[in-house]
Motif scaffolding. Structure first.
Motif, PDB file in Angstrom:
ATOM      1  N   ARG A 135      58.793 -66.822  -2.931  1.00 28.69           N
ATOM      2  CA  ARG A 135      60.157 -66.425  -2.567  1.00 28.69           C
ATOM      3  C   ARG A 135      60.297 -64.926  -2.344  1.00 28.69           C
ATOM      4  O   ARG A 135      61.359 -64.450  -1.958  1.00 28.69           O
ATOM      5  N   THR A 195      62.369 -63.119  -6.620  1.00 28.22           N
ATOM      6  CA  THR A 195      62.936 -62.836  -5.304  1.00 28.22           C
ATOM      7  C   THR A 195      63.070 -61.329  -5.091  1.00 28.22           C
ATOM      8  O   THR A 195      62.948 -60.534  -6.032  1.00 28.22           O
ATOM      9  N   ALA A 196      63.378 -60.939  -3.847  1.00 30.85           N
ATOM     10  CA  ALA A 196      63.628 -59.527  -3.540  1.00 30.85           C
ATOM     11  C   ALA A 196      64.829 -59.008  -4.325  1.00 30.85           C
ATOM     12  O   ALA A 196      64.830 -57.854  -4.771  1.00 30.85           O
ATOM     13  N   ASP A 197      65.839 -59.840  -4.535  1.00 30.57           N
ATOM     14  CA  ASP A 197      66.997 -59.421  -5.334  1.00 30.57           C
ATOM     15  C   ASP A 197      66.596 -59.128  -6.778  1.00 30.57           C
ATOM     16  O   ASP A 197      67.109 -58.195  -7.391  1.00 30.57           O
ATOM     17  N   ASP A 198      65.684 -59.935  -7.328  1.00 33.51           N
ATOM     18  CA  ASP A 198      65.194 -59.672  -8.682  1.00 33.51           C
ATOM     19  C   ASP A 198      64.507 -58.314  -8.748  1.00 33.51           C
ATOM     20  O   ASP A 198      64.665 -57.581  -9.718  1.00 33.51           O
ATOM     21  N   VAL A 234      60.682 -61.891 -12.124  1.00 36.37           N
ATOM     22  CA  VAL A 234      60.881 -61.493 -10.733  1.00 36.37           C
ATOM     23  C   VAL A 234      60.362 -62.603  -9.826  1.00 36.37           C
ATOM     24  O   VAL A 234      59.161 -62.864  -9.777  1.00 36.37           O
ATOM     25  N   LYS A 239      65.151 -55.715  -6.866  1.00 34.59           N
ATOM     26  CA  LYS A 239      66.195 -54.684  -6.802  1.00 34.59           C
ATOM     27  C   LYS A 239      66.882 -54.519  -8.151  1.00 34.59           C
ATOM     28  O   LYS A 239      67.161 -53.400  -8.584  1.00 34.59           O
ATOM     29  N   ARG A 240      67.157 -55.640  -8.830  1.00 37.27           N
ATOM     30  CA  ARG A 240      67.812 -55.579 -10.141  1.00 37.27           C
ATOM     31  C   ARG A 240      66.929 -54.887 -11.182  1.00 37.27           C
ATOM     32  O   ARG A 240      67.425 -54.302 -12.129  1.00 37.27           O
TER      33      ARG A 240
END
Length: 194
Positions: free
Chosen positions: A15, A171-174, A169, A176-177
């Motif tokens: 992902r 995803t890309a959003d993870d 982690v 970033k967070r």
């Protein structure tokens, strides 16, 4: 002695964006293994991935061949033959610190088990008083399955909310967070690809 088993599957993290998937997975693995080594544990990496083996070798981590069959089979292979407290930590936890391993190992050293669930109900980390407590129950809602299994054995279970071990982690959003909270390898990689 406490032993940490870390499973790492080649081709995982599907992902994440394809162009950074492999590099991010290896950076996170390096951060996890380094935290385990710094903690002073014996560390076993279970993998069939050549690049992951090089990361482990650079840190003096013992390698165990992944027998195939998924995460449960990999962890079982890593636990085989171990005596004493065993921790199982996923390779996608770049915020991990040695103090998180101390917290995860506390209950097992007293004869209990510990679990750190992921936000989606899967399992990010386990603390086992001995290897025989483990069962290969990974997959959707695995945290609930591990809880039920441990309780059925008559072993007391601590459900731990350790933020660094909950923050996996996928995803890309993870990513970033994670921000600046990741380990040095993951942070360095994110500065290059940002």
């Amino acid at each position: 002695m406490t032993t940490v088993v870390v499973p790492f599957r080649s081709g995982g993290k599907t992902r994440l964006p394809e162009e950074i998937r492999v590099e991010v997975a290896l950076a996170m693995l390096g951060d996890v293994l380094e935290a385990c080594v710094e903690h002073g544990c014996d560390v076993r990496l279970v993998t069939d991935d050549g690049a992951a083996s090089l990361v482990a070798d650079g840190l003096g981590v013992e390698l165990v061949d992944d027998p195939g069959g998924g995460q449960g089979a990999a962890v079982a292979a890593g636990l085989r033959g171990l005596d004493g407290v065993c921790l199982v930590v996923n390779a996608d936890l770049p915020r991990i610190r040695p103090s998180d391993l101390t917290a995860l190992a506390y209950a097992p050293h007293a004869g209990a088990a510990a679990i750190v669930p992921a936000a989606d109900g899967t399992t990010n980390a386990l603390g086992l008083p001995h290897a025989e407590v483990f069962q290969p129950l990974y997959g959707p809602e695995s945290a609930a399955q591990f809880r039920a299994h441990v309780i059925a054995l008559g072993v007391f279970l601590h459900d731990l909310d350790l933020p660094n071990l909950r923050a996996d982690v996928d995803t890309a959003d993870d990513l970033k967070r994670m921000g600046s909270g990741g380990g040095r390898r993951t942070r360095a990689l994110m500065q290059v690809v940002a």
